[in-house]
Design an enzyme around this catalytic site. Structure first.
Site, PDB file in Angstrom:
ATOM      1  N   ILE A 112      40.871  41.848  38.995  1.00 43.57           N
ATOM      2  CA  ILE A 112      41.147  40.911  40.069  1.00 43.57           C
ATOM      3  C   ILE A 112      42.540  40.352  39.809  1.00 43.57           C
ATOM      4  CG2 ILE A 112      39.969  39.035  38.833  1.00 43.57           C
ATOM      5  CD1 ILE A 112      39.266  37.787  41.504  1.00 43.57           C
ATOM      6  N   SER A 113      43.376  40.354  40.821  1.00 45.57           N
ATOM      7  CA  SER A 113      44.760  39.921  40.645  1.00 45.57           C
ATOM      8  C   SER A 113      44.833  38.438  40.290  1.00 45.57           C
ATOM      9  CB  SER A 113      45.561  40.154  41.933  1.00 45.57           C
ATOM     10  OG  SER A 113      45.595  41.512  42.282  1.00 45.57           O
TER      11      SER A 113
END
Length: 243
Positions: free
Chosen positions: A96-97
């Site tokens: 997940i960024s």
């Protein structure tokens, strides 16, 4: 999905693009748990320290980042880390960024309440949820079936009815719903995918990291005009590869 953003962004002549460093993701707070502590306080601190201080100014983007429960988009054992300034693993070699890059790419897309958006690389569904807060409709493609199914389940549980997730090849886009007002790509192809540009509406923006290796990637912000495609930014980044 971004694995890690190294280096820093430099300010450009385009007023919509903000300069700043990149960090990593933090734990997000749950849907109806927006009022519950400690996640609500962590989200507010995330916005204040990681996003506002790095130059993101669009009030709709800031509100979406304050609202979406990021901790529900990470594995349960990592929820206490969901709001940190770094990316986090979500399984299958994906991440997940970090919160800042999600906010940066969203602001760069210049969305309106009527926008129709294509996302390439659903991952956990967090970026799609942020986009859904700002746009009329979001279509999101994920190569890995387990991630696509999990993201769709999470988004539905949180009440996002304007997001449709499908397992598929991001290089091909989703032509049935084109043209799109914005296309965001959260993994790095070695070269610019021309089929995605073809599916972008005139006036729309494509935000995509491009590069053969993680040491030579650039985040491109491309604006499609009646006269052709204009590049609005190119910044050093490090994303997982698009396959």
């Amino acid at each position: 999905m971004v694995r890690l953003f190294s280096s820093f962004f430099r300010r450009t002549a385009d007023p919509g693009i903000r300069a700043a460093e990149l960090g990593a993701p933090e734990p997000a707070a749950g849907g109806g748990e927006r009022q519950a502590c400690p996640f609500a306080a962590q989200r507010e601190r995330m916005v204040r320290e990681q996003i506002l201080q790095r130059g993101i100014r669009d009030p709709r983007v800031l509100e979406a980042m304050r609202k979406v429960p990021r901790h529900l988009f990470v594995p349960p054992e990592l929820q206490d880390r969901a709001y940190r300034d770094c990316p986090l693993p979500i399984g299958y070699g994906q991440t997940i960024s970090q919160p800042y890059i999600v906010a940066f790419m969203t602001e760069a897309a210049r969305l309106t309440p009527e926008s129709v958006v294509l996302e390439i690389g659903t991952g956990s569904g967090y970026q799609a949820a942020i986009l859904a807060e700002l746009a009329r409709q979001v279509y999101s493609l994920e190569r890995l079936s387990p991630l696509a199914a999990r993201a769709q389940q999470t988004l539905a549980a949180l009440g996002y009815r304007n997001v449709e997730v499908r397992q598929g090849d991001g290089y091909q886009g989703w032509p049935e719903h084109a043209p799109y007002d914005a296309i965001l790509v959260t993994a790095a192809p070695p070269t610019l995918p021309m089929l995605l540009l073809d599916q972008l509406a005139v006036g729309g923006r494509l935000v995509v990291p491009v590069g053969e290796s993680q040491g030579s990637q650039s985040l491109l912000i491309l604006h499609k005009t009646p006269e052709g495609v204009v590049q609005k930014g190119a910044f050093p980044v490090q994303f997982v590869p698009m396959v």
